[in-house]
Design a protein around this motif. Structure first.
Motif, PDB file in Angstrom:
ATOM      1  N   UNK A 194       0.835  -1.203   0.000  1.00  0.00           N
ATOM      2  CA  UNK A 194       0.000   0.000   0.000  1.00  0.00           C
ATOM      3  C   UNK A 194       0.867   1.249   0.000  1.00  0.00           C
ATOM      4  N   UNK A 195       0.295   2.326  -0.531  1.00  0.00           N
ATOM      5  CA  UNK A 195       0.944   3.641  -0.501  1.00  0.00           C
ATOM      6  C   UNK A 195      -0.011   4.591   0.215  1.00  0.00           C
ATOM      7  N   UNK A 196       0.417   5.101   1.348  1.00  0.00           N
ATOM      8  CA  UNK A 196      -0.393   6.022   2.145  1.00  0.00           C
ATOM      9  C   UNK A 196       0.230   7.408   2.104  1.00  0.00           C
ATOM     10  N   UNK A 197      -0.581   8.422   1.849  1.00  0.00           N
ATOM     11  CA  UNK A 197      -0.081   9.785   1.998  1.00  0.00           C
ATOM     12  C   UNK A 197      -0.306  10.207   3.443  1.00  0.00           C
ATOM     13  N   UNK A 198       0.671  10.916   3.997  1.00  0.00           N
ATOM     14  CA  UNK A 198       0.640  11.304   5.406  1.00  0.00           C
ATOM     15  C   UNK A 198       0.734  12.821   5.497  1.00  0.00           C
ATOM     16  N   UNK A 199      -0.090  13.393   6.357  1.00  0.00           N
ATOM     17  CA  UNK A 199      -0.145  14.844   6.469  1.00  0.00           C
ATOM     18  C   UNK A 199      -0.281  15.235   7.934  1.00  0.00           C
ATOM     19  N   UNK A 200       0.519  16.210   8.350  1.00  0.00           N
ATOM     20  CA  UNK A 200       0.363  16.787   9.688  1.00  0.00           C
ATOM     21  C   UNK A 200       0.269  18.298   9.540  1.00  0.00           C
ATOM     22  N   UNK A 201      -0.913  18.830   9.797  1.00  0.00           N
ATOM     23  CA  UNK A 201      -1.141  20.263   9.595  1.00  0.00           C
ATOM     24  C   UNK A 201      -2.303  20.712  10.485  1.00  0.00           C
ATOM     25  N   UNK A 202      -2.203  20.437  11.756  1.00  0.00           N
ATOM     26  CA  UNK A 202      -3.306  20.729  12.679  1.00  0.00           C
ATOM     27  C   UNK A 202      -3.617  22.216  12.710  1.00  0.00           C
ATOM     28  N   UNK A 203      -2.595  23.040  12.891  1.00  0.00           N
ATOM     29  CA  UNK A 203      -2.808  24.489  12.999  1.00  0.00           C
ATOM     30  C   UNK A 203      -3.333  25.068  11.690  1.00  0.00           C
ATOM     31  N   UNK A 204      -2.666  24.744  10.582  1.00  0.00           N
ATOM     32  CA  UNK A 204      -3.090  25.278   9.290  1.00  0.00           C
ATOM     33  C   UNK A 204      -4.498  24.862   8.925  1.00  0.00           C
ATOM     34  N   UNK A 205      -4.827  23.587   9.202  1.00  0.00           N
ATOM     35  CA  UNK A 205      -6.169  23.092   8.874  1.00  0.00           C
ATOM     36  C   UNK A 205      -7.226  23.794   9.706  1.00  0.00           C
ATOM     37  N   UNK A 206      -6.982  23.947  10.983  1.00  0.00           N
ATOM     38  CA  UNK A 206      -7.962  24.600  11.858  1.00  0.00           C
ATOM     39  C   UNK A 206      -8.175  26.059  11.478  1.00  0.00           C
ATOM     40  N   UNK A 207      -7.076  26.753  11.162  1.00  0.00           N
ATOM     41  CA  UNK A 207      -7.197  28.160  10.752  1.00  0.00           C
ATOM     42  C   UNK A 207      -7.988  28.260   9.447  1.00  0.00           C
ATOM     43  N   UNK A 208      -7.648  27.389   8.489  1.00  0.00           N
ATOM     44  CA  UNK A 208      -8.321  27.428   7.183  1.00  0.00           C
ATOM     45  C   UNK A 208      -9.797  27.108   7.315  1.00  0.00           C
ATOM     46  N   UNK A 209     -10.138  26.072   8.068  1.00  0.00           N
ATOM     47  CA  UNK A 209     -11.545  25.716   8.254  1.00  0.00           C
ATOM     48  C   UNK A 209     -12.314  26.820   8.978  1.00  0.00           C
ATOM     49  N   UNK A 210     -11.646  27.509   9.889  1.00  0.00           N
ATOM     50  CA  UNK A 210     -12.273  28.672  10.539  1.00  0.00           C
ATOM     51  C   UNK A 210     -12.602  29.739   9.499  1.00  0.00           C
ATOM     52  N   UNK A 211     -11.667  29.934   8.568  1.00  0.00           N
ATOM     53  CA  UNK A 211     -11.909  30.882   7.487  1.00  0.00           C
ATOM     54  C   UNK A 211     -13.105  30.488   6.640  1.00  0.00           C
ATOM     55  N   UNK A 212     -13.265  29.194   6.377  1.00  0.00           N
ATOM     56  CA  UNK A 212     -14.418  28.724   5.599  1.00  0.00           C
ATOM     57  C   UNK A 212     -15.729  29.020   6.335  1.00  0.00           C
ATOM     58  N   UNK A 213     -15.724  28.808   7.659  1.00  0.00           N
ATOM     59  CA  UNK A 213     -16.934  29.071   8.445  1.00  0.00           C
ATOM     60  C   UNK A 213     -17.279  30.557   8.430  1.00  0.00           C
ATOM     61  N   UNK A 214     -16.267  31.402   8.609  1.00  0.00           N
ATOM     62  CA  UNK A 214     -16.488  32.857   8.563  1.00  0.00           C
ATOM     63  C   UNK A 214     -16.999  33.267   7.185  1.00  0.00           C
ATOM     64  N   UNK A 215     -16.470  32.624   6.148  1.00  0.00           N
ATOM     65  CA  UNK A 215     -16.911  32.915   4.779  1.00  0.00           C
ATOM     66  C   UNK A 215     -18.395  32.602   4.611  1.00  0.00           C
ATOM     67  N   UNK A 216     -18.832  31.455   5.110  1.00  0.00           N
ATOM     68  CA  UNK A 216     -20.247  31.092   5.014  1.00  0.00           C
ATOM     69  C   UNK A 216     -21.127  32.109   5.739  1.00  0.00           C
ATOM     70  N   UNK A 217     -20.693  32.515   6.925  1.00  0.00           N
ATOM     71  CA  UNK A 217     -21.454  33.525   7.678  1.00  0.00           C
ATOM     72  C   UNK A 217     -21.535  34.826   6.885  1.00  0.00           C
ATOM     73  N   UNK A 218     -20.410  35.194   6.276  1.00  0.00           N
ATOM     74  CA  UNK A 218     -20.375  36.424   5.489  1.00  0.00           C
ATOM     75  C   UNK A 218     -21.348  36.406   4.330  1.00  0.00           C
ATOM     76  N   UNK A 219     -21.432  35.278   3.627  1.00  0.00           N
ATOM     77  CA  UNK A 219     -22.360  35.200   2.494  1.00  0.00           C
ATOM     78  C   UNK A 219     -23.810  35.247   2.958  1.00  0.00           C
TER      79      UNK A 219
END
Length: 817
Positions: A194-219
């Motif tokens: 098997x080939x697994x891609x591995x990602x560690x980006x807790x801070x970046x992901x949380x910040x980005x997802x927060x931005x998506x939520x704020x974007x939805x509220x804005x619209x």
């Protein structure tokens, strides 16, 4: 007193210029990637200091504009939330880029590792995990009777300091351990690794997802907020409508012309018409289930329709439906070998191999010695890399495919009618296949029944007595039911698919939209000169009829969803059908505000269905690849493609306004400017909705990507052009903020030109650029782009004429007032 730099950075002109530069650089990067590769595009553009600086300037510009124009004091909450959301998203992307970790973990069965390989543009190094991962078993599941993967998963053991975890990772199912997320990426050819891609980006992901939520509220705030632009436009539209009834100066009715090839009368064709397969028996034959090469179970009726479209580019051959055609071909192969019905598709091809232009017979591809005429050129074409093949080579390969299909059919292949009892691979076989895996009576039945059946069909063609043919056909059905012990076949689904094929729903919707939308436009034109009670009543009747056609459209999409088992917007054909639906739905939302907008939307919906019915669009229902089996796909595609409908309406309204300006006369200047202003308001409202949907859909796609393979943005050309489309429409929406550019002519022209970015995102990336979204490539789409180039020339001419006329209208109206 402000400095020049402060004035520059707080200027709306700077905003527009920065956005134009941003869009241009992004577009340039997609072509750099095509010709020089992904690494070069990322190094030269996406990850370059200049690109980071450009994005920083956009952030600074917004902050200074917000301060300059006191947006907070004006309570522009939707505007502020949306723009701050993008700052948050960019911040998250920056954190991911500088602090996130990505790598690959390759394991064989029984093997364990605590290191992942991290690749950069310069080197590959290994990062040590705080735990060990062991592969217990890799499993690959294929579609029944097919080599196409249905799903694949890795059974893992994660060894932590104080505990052991037993986990499974498969497409769209992520393993999260101590912030490291494991995604099923690929597998070894022998299916033991098997080939697994591995990602560690807790801070970046949380910040980005927060931005998506704020974007939805804005619209949400931008549409319901009291001080929002959308609410302001809605109030202004009501004010204008209270003064006069909207009219239309231009009537444009597009009538599709479908060309049907005329079969030349010949003794062979006369024999085909004379010995026609009984329609009732053909329907029974068409209802038999077969297994397609991709593993999907479908009625023969679907298979015969696909075969006839491939051969003849039509749903019928003369008076024969697809089931009658296929059964006639199987029963009388010697006759059909000599009938010219196989579309060549390239005149140079026909001339080179001395074939009948347009359509040729199977026998024509062989010379007097029985040698295959195409063989020598085929070998040369296959020796070339795909990118090096000429149009002639590509058309030759497609034509050769048709010849091979014909050859397989007359040798009783492809029709996978016969299941093998207790087969673990769930494979069904055709009578002409290698049947060595069958034994005893089953072997005898499968090898002999097709010849027996076709013999009875031949006798029935002469005697018109179909009882014996019906009886043998019943034996085949009985065998299927008795020997199919591994697959569950839904008779209801088979019958539904046959009904779907017979109803031809989207062709009928196309005709309904074009006729009803065109008549509604004509009615709007007449209403301009004289308002009567009858044309109001007639408009209501037309609207009801369009709603009924729309309901029929929804019914067709629902049937396709039920048959395929997934949301029907996963390929080029299905998304075109969905765009048509979304366009008409968008028109319905504006029906009370503007009858013209509704008429244009209906007409445009018909045009889109017309395009979807062209020969290069494949309406075949196919099983989904594993990565598409995600609920995020349904939401992502549904929302983003719905945006195309609103953008299409804006394009048509813009064209209508430009043509109205061009045809206006001085005596009705004030009236025309009011009408143009009214349609322009509807245009801007449609753009605002479209831009919101486009933005939300794009970031839903980012969430899907992150949950499927561990990164929410990879600068794939499709992703990049979706972003470019967003930026282009942001420019159209914001250009009014620059006083000297705030005029109706420029706004409507930009609404028309901006639609080119939609066409590039939907068509251009698929056919011109590389990337994982470049599905459905087809050279015949070039014919469509010829029409688009011609349309571009017409729009250029119209823009010049309307620009001069608009200046005169403004001057005359100013002098008059």
């Amino acid at each position: 007193m402000k400095t020049k730099i402060e004035r520059l950075l707080s200027s709306y002109v700077t905003t527009i210029v920065l956005l134009i530069v941003y869009a241009f650089i992004l577009a340039l990067a997609t072509f750099i990637e095509k010709y020089h590769g992904t690494v070069a595009a990322k190094a030269m553009v996406y990850y370059s200091p200049v690109f980071f600086l450009l994005q920083l300037l956009l952030v600074i510009n917004f902050l200074m504009v917000a301060i300059q124009y006191q947006l907070l004091k004006q309570r522009k909450w939707g505007f502020l939330f949306i723009h701050f959301a993008f700052i948050i998203i960019l911040t998250g992307a920056m954190v991911s880029h500088f602090f996130g970790q990505e790598g690959i973990l390759h394991l064989r069965e029984g093997e364990s590792s605590h290191q992942i390989a991290v690749r950069t543009s310069k080197e590959t190094y290994y990062h040590t995990l705080p735990f060990t991962v062991e592969l217990v078993k890799f499993r690959l599941t294929r579609y029944p009777g097919s080599t196409s993967p249905s799903s694949y998963e890795s059974e893992l053991i994660v060894h932590l300091e104080n505990e052991v975890l037993h986990e499974r990772v498969y497409m769209n199912n992520v393993l999260d351990v101590k912030g490291y997320r494991f995604f099923q990426a690929s597998y070894d050819p022998d299916e033991k690794g098997t080939v697994l891609s591995v990602n560690k980006d807790v801070a970046g992901r949380n910040i980005t997802y927060t931005g998506y939520i704020v974007l939805m509220i804005g619209f949400v705030l931008s549409f319901i907020g009291k001080h929002s632009r959308f609410r302001l436009l809605s109030r202004e539209l009501k004010k204008i409508r209270s003064e006069a009834v909207i009219g239309l100066i231009v009537f444009t009715l597009i009538v599709p012309v479908t060309l049907h090839g005329k079969e030349q009368p010949s003794p062979l064709l006369e024999a085909v018409w004379k010995y026609t397969v009984n329609e009732v028996h053909a329907a029974q034959f068409g209802a038999l289930p077969i297994q397609a090469n991709n593993g999907r179970m479908l009625p023969i009726n679907t298979f015969s329709s696909e075969i006839l479209r491939k051969f003849h580019q039509s749903e019928t051959f003369g008076k024969l439906n697809s089931d009658q055609f296929l059964l006639s071909l199987l029963a009388m192969p010697d006759m059909w070998m000599q009938i010219p019905f196989i579309v060549v598709g390239n005149d140079d091809l026909a001339d080179y191999f001395e074939l009948t232009p347009g359509e040729c017979a199977f026998i024509e591809v062989f010379d007097n010695n029985g040698a295959y005429k195409l063989q020598e050129r085929l070998e040369k074409a296959y020796q070339k890399m795909p990118a090096e093949r000429s149009r002639f080579d590509k058309d030759l390969l497609k034509f050769d495919e048709k010849i091979n299909i014909f050859h397989q059919l007359i040798n009783h292949q492809l029709l996978n009618l016969f299941p093998k009892e207790d087969d673990p691979d769930h494979t069904w076989y055709a009578a002409g296949d290698d049947l060595s895996s069958f034994a005893g009576k089953d072997s005898l039945f499968v090898s002999k029944i097709m010849g027996w059946y076709l013999g009875e069909v031949q006798d029935a063609l002469k005697s018109n007595d179909w009882n014996k043919a019906d009886e043998v056909l019943g034996m085949i059905k009985t065998y299927q039911q008795a020997k199919n012990t591994t697959l569950k076949i839904s008779d209801k689904k088979i019958q539904t698919e046959m009904k779907y094929n017979q109803l031809d729903i989207f062709r009928k919707c196309k005709i309904g939209y074009l006729i009803l939308g065109g008549v509604l436009l004509l009615l709007s034109f007449l209403s301009l000169f004289k308002q009567t009670s009858w044309n109001k009543s007639f408009a209501v009747i037309l609207t009801v009829c369009i709603i009924l056609v729309f309901a029929f459209h929804v019914y067709g999409m629902g049937m396709r969803w039920y048959i395929g088992g997934y949301a029907p917007w996963s390929n080029s054909y299905e998304t075109m059908v969905y765009v048509s639906w979304a366009t008409v739905l968008a028109g319905l939302l504006f029906v009370r505000r503007s009858t013209i907008t509704f008429a244009l939307a209906t007409l445009f919906g018909g045009i889109i269905l017309f395009v979807s019915g062209l020969n290069w669009m494949d309406p075949q229902i196919n099983p989904l690849v594993p990565v598409l089996k995600s609920p995020w796909l349904m939401f992502h595609v549904a929302v983003i493609v719905a945006a195309y409908g609103f953008f299409g309406i804006s394009c048509l309204i813009g064209l209508t306004n430009l043509l109205t300006i061009s045809l206006s006369r001085e005596k009705n200047t004030a009236f025309m400017l009011t009408r143009i202003r009214e349609l322009s308001i509807v245009n801007e409202m449609s753009l605002l909705i479209g831009l919101a949907l486009m933005t939300i859909g794009t970031f839903l796609g980012a969430v899907w990507a992150n949950e499927s393979w561990g990164r929410y943005w990879g600068w794939d050309p499709k992703e990049t052009w979706a972003l470019i489309t967003m930026v282009v429409y942001v420019i159209v929406i914001h250009v009014r903020l620059v006083k000297k550019w705030n005029n109706l002519w420029l706004f409507n022209l930009m609404a028309v030109l901006a639609f080119a970015s939609v066409l590039m995102t939907y068509f251009g990336v698929n056919y011109f650029l590389s990337g994982m979204h470049s599905y459905g490539q087809n050279d015949q789409v070039n014919d469509l782009f010829l029409y688009l180039y011609a349309a571009g020339a017409v729009i250029l001419l119209l823009s010049i004429i309307s620009a001069n006329k608009y200046k005169k209208l403004l001057t005359f109206n100013s002098d008059k007032s």
